[in-house]
Design an enzyme around this catalytic site. Structure first.
Site, PDB file in Angstrom:
ATOM      1  N   HIS A 148      17.993 -17.452 -10.958  1.00  0.00           N
ATOM      2  CA  HIS A 148      16.925 -18.452 -10.843  1.00  0.00           C
ATOM      3  C   HIS A 148      15.593 -17.729 -10.684  1.00  0.00           C
ATOM      4  O   HIS A 148      15.484 -16.788  -9.898  1.00  0.00           O
ATOM      5  CB  HIS A 148      17.165 -19.354  -9.617  1.00  0.00           C
ATOM      6  CG  HIS A 148      16.049 -20.328  -9.411  1.00  0.00           C
ATOM      7  ND1 HIS A 148      15.984 -21.538 -10.077  1.00  0.00           N
ATOM      8  CD2 HIS A 148      14.919 -20.256  -8.655  1.00  0.00           C
ATOM      9  CE1 HIS A 148      14.874 -22.164  -9.722  1.00  0.00           C
ATOM     10  NE2 HIS A 148      14.209 -21.413  -8.866  1.00  0.00           N
TER      11      HIS A 148
ATOM     12  N   ASP B  15      17.642 -33.865  -3.744  1.00  0.00           N
ATOM     13  CA  ASP B  15      16.503 -33.021  -4.132  1.00  0.00           C
ATOM     14  C   ASP B  15      15.665 -33.685  -5.215  1.00  0.00           C
ATOM     15  O   ASP B  15      14.445 -33.612  -5.200  1.00  0.00           O
ATOM     16  CB  ASP B  15      16.976 -31.648  -4.606  1.00  0.00           C
ATOM     17  CG  ASP B  15      15.785 -30.809  -5.024  1.00  0.00           C
ATOM     18  OD1 ASP B  15      14.955 -30.513  -4.151  1.00  0.00           O
ATOM     19  OD2 ASP B  15      15.633 -30.513  -6.224  1.00  0.00           O
TER      20      ASP B  15
ATOM     21  N   ARG C 249       7.684 -35.085  -2.746  1.00  0.00           N
ATOM     22  CA  ARG C 249       6.861 -33.934  -2.302  1.00  0.00           C
ATOM     23  C   ARG C 249       5.711 -33.694  -3.266  1.00  0.00           C
ATOM     24  O   ARG C 249       4.587 -33.367  -2.860  1.00  0.00           O
ATOM     25  CB  ARG C 249       7.740 -32.678  -2.206  1.00  0.00           C
ATOM     26  CG  ARG C 249       8.697 -32.712  -1.023  1.00  0.00           C
ATOM     27  CD  ARG C 249       9.744 -31.615  -1.133  1.00  0.00           C
ATOM     28  NE  ARG C 249       9.144 -30.300  -1.198  1.00  0.00           N
ATOM     29  CZ  ARG C 249       9.696 -29.249  -1.823  1.00  0.00           C
ATOM     30  NH1 ARG C 249      10.855 -29.365  -2.445  1.00  0.00           N
ATOM     31  NH2 ARG C 249       9.092 -28.094  -1.821  1.00  0.00           N
TER      32      ARG C 249
ATOM     33  N   SER D 173      15.482 -26.755  -1.534  1.00  0.00           N
ATOM     34  CA  SER D 173      15.472 -27.449  -2.827  1.00  0.00           C
ATOM     35  C   SER D 173      16.130 -26.580  -3.895  1.00  0.00           C
ATOM     36  O   SER D 173      17.038 -27.017  -4.621  1.00  0.00           O
ATOM     37  CB  SER D 173      14.013 -27.761  -3.187  1.00  0.00           C
ATOM     38  OG  SER D 173      13.865 -28.063  -4.543  1.00  0.00           O
TER      39      SER D 173
ATOM     40  N   LYS E 107      20.531 -26.887  -5.307  1.00  0.00           N
ATOM     41  CA  LYS E 107      20.952 -27.068  -6.706  1.00  0.00           C
ATOM     42  C   LYS E 107      21.829 -25.902  -7.158  1.00  0.00           C
ATOM     43  O   LYS E 107      22.805 -26.100  -7.887  1.00  0.00           O
ATOM     44  CB  LYS E 107      19.706 -27.164  -7.606  1.00  0.00           C
ATOM     45  CG  LYS E 107      18.977 -28.516  -7.438  1.00  0.00           C
ATOM     46  CD  LYS E 107      17.669 -28.568  -8.208  1.00  0.00           C
ATOM     47  CE  LYS E 107      16.588 -27.773  -7.532  1.00  0.00           C
ATOM     48  NZ  LYS E 107      15.225 -28.046  -7.925  1.00  0.00           N
TER      49      LYS E 107
HETATM   50  N1  URA Z   1      11.372 -25.409  -7.524  1.00  0.00           N
HETATM   51  C1  URA Z   1      12.296 -26.228  -6.973  1.00  0.00           C
HETATM   52  O1  URA Z   1      13.345 -26.465  -7.555  1.00  0.00           O
HETATM   53  N2  URA Z   1      12.028 -26.762  -5.761  1.00  0.00           N
HETATM   54  C2  URA Z   1      10.886 -26.526  -5.091  1.00  0.00           C
HETATM   55  O2  URA Z   1      10.710 -27.044  -4.010  1.00  0.00           O
HETATM   56  C3  URA Z   1       9.937 -25.677  -5.670  1.00  0.00           C
HETATM   57  C4  URA Z   1      10.204 -25.124  -6.896  1.00  0.00           C
END
Ligand code: URA
Length: 413
Positions: A70, A149, A156, A171, A175
């Site tokens: 990621h 999320d 957010r 967050s 995932k």
């Molecule tokens: N990317 C995400 O998936 N979540 C965040 O809070 C910030 C960047």
């Protein structure tokens, strides 16, 4: 300012996901977290409640060890396109659940969707088959992957509560944990175009995510990598796919290659595969896996990529050495030209973006092309131009050496 106990955290995440907590009240809690943070126990419970808000992908039947990557998002960051087939070619399985771009950084799915026919949706059976047969997929998250999320990020985004390390870490990691991978390498960008501007915050984010991964049974490491200048020479969806293919053919810009190989080495090491990924990159095996992955997901790896209708080239006004290329300015220009979106539901252009003709350290002559703007909307050229006119700084002396790989965060011994 008092800590929340585990039941309170679990109650909030479950009720918020079920739309039983109204947005205005949830926003107050999120704002409190922005100012007061979450302690380690609260964050661990918060993250596992987010994972449990949906279904975990079961990769149990996959015959190879699974390892994902990621990135916190960079300008010109096309690394996933090369990395997934590369680690697959080395014997790992790379199940990548990816996202779309927002703001000045692009998203992997947007890039891949510039390939005619390519689709980001695969059902679970097809995904398993593809992992066993080819060793990689890149797909969009389904609606039941950490749905807490999905809802929380949207809130957010509109309430100024994105910039909180525990909220970002939970967050991202909820995932990734829900996506079922055995191991994960994080590419945490540091620099002027990074998601978080303060390098200490970037390091803390990396450590927080590594700890969350490890606590949830996912072997996790992070590389801190520079994001002051764009990665490679292209920014924009189809432009980046073409550059990724150059890298898969063993060429491409040295910075893209360096970051990709550094991440590949960490990924392979985490799952115990002792292979140098250079061999697969230069020998064509990574390209074979790319072609197989694109084809399996409906795309034609031989199809011509779409081209912009309008281009404009900006040239150097003086002779000298490129001191600096401002990734934030270039990323914003690519966004204005149509490559990015302002809100999640905006469409993106496959063809828009910026192609650089010089990188930091290159010697240029007056009048030599520095960059070409690409767009399908001619009116956007005059809006993008002022953003990039001073993005490339030319001087007399060679610029200081800035390492691309700035640090490694592993689990605490
Ligand atoms: N990317 C995400 O998936 N979540 C965040 O809070 C910030 C960047």
């Amino acid at each position: 300012g008092e800590p929340l106990d585990d039941d309170q955290v679990r109650w909030f995440i479950a009720e918020f996901t079920a739309h039983e907590v109204p947005d205005h009240q949830a926003a107050e809690l999120l704002m409190a977290i922005v100012f007061r943070g979450l302690d380690d126990r609260e964050l661990a419970t918060w993250t596992s409640a987010m994972v449990e808000s949906g279904a975990r992908i079961d990769l149990g039947g996959v015959s190879r060890p699974t390892v994902d990557k990621h990135s916190t998002g960079g300008v010109g960051d096309k690394v996933s396109l090369i990395l997934c087939p590369l680690v697959a070619a080395c014997g790992a399985a790379a199940p990548q659940v990816s996202g779309r771009g927002l703001g000045h950084t692009g998203g992997t799915l947007d890039k891949l969707e510039s390939i005619p026919g390519w689709s980001s949706s695969l059902d679970l059976a097809a995904a398993h088959r593809q992992l066993n047969e080819i060793g990689c997929f890149i797909i969009a998250a389904s609606a039941d992957l950490a749905p807490a999320d999905r809802r929380m990020y949207a809130l957010r985004d509109v309430t100024g509560t994105v910039a909180s390390i525990p909220l970002i870490a939970s967050s991202i990691m909820s995932k990734k944990i829900a996506s079922g991978t055995d191991a994960l390498v994080l590419d945490v960008k540091v620099g002027r175009a990074a998601f978080l501007r303060d390098p200490d915050d970037c390091e803390l984010l990396a450590r927080t995510m590594v700890n969350l991964g490890e606590a949830n049974g996912v072997r996790t490491r992070a590389l801190l990598t520079a994001m002051d200048a764009p990665l490679g020479l292209t920014v924009g969806n189809a432009l980046e796919v073409a550059e990724a293919v150059e890298c898969l053919a063993g060429g491409g810009p040295p910075d893209v290659r360096e970051v990709t190989l550094a991440l590949a080495r960490e990924m392979l090491d985490l799952v115990g595969i002792d292979t140098d990924p250079v061999t697969a990159l230069d020998g064509g095996a990574a390209m074979d896996h790319w072609r197989a992955m694109v084809t399996a997901q409906g795309g034609n790896p031989d199809a011509s990529l779409p081209q912009a209708r309008y281009t404009e080239t900006l040239s150097a006004s003086s002779v000298g050495v490129v001191q600096d290329v401002d990734a934030l300015a270039i990323g914003r220009a690519a966004w204005v030209l149509g490559a990015g979106r302002a809100v999640q539901t905006d469409p993106v252009s496959a063809t828009a973006g910026v192609r650089l003709h010089a990188q930091t350290g290159d010697r240029v002559k007056a009048g030599q092309p520095l960059m070409t703007l690409h767009t399908d909307d001619e009116g956007m050229l005059s809006r993008a131009r002022p953003l990039v006119e001073t993005a490339i700084v030319i001087g007399d002396d060679p610029p200081p050496d800035r390492p691309l790989i700035q640090g490694l965060i592993d689990r605490s011994a």
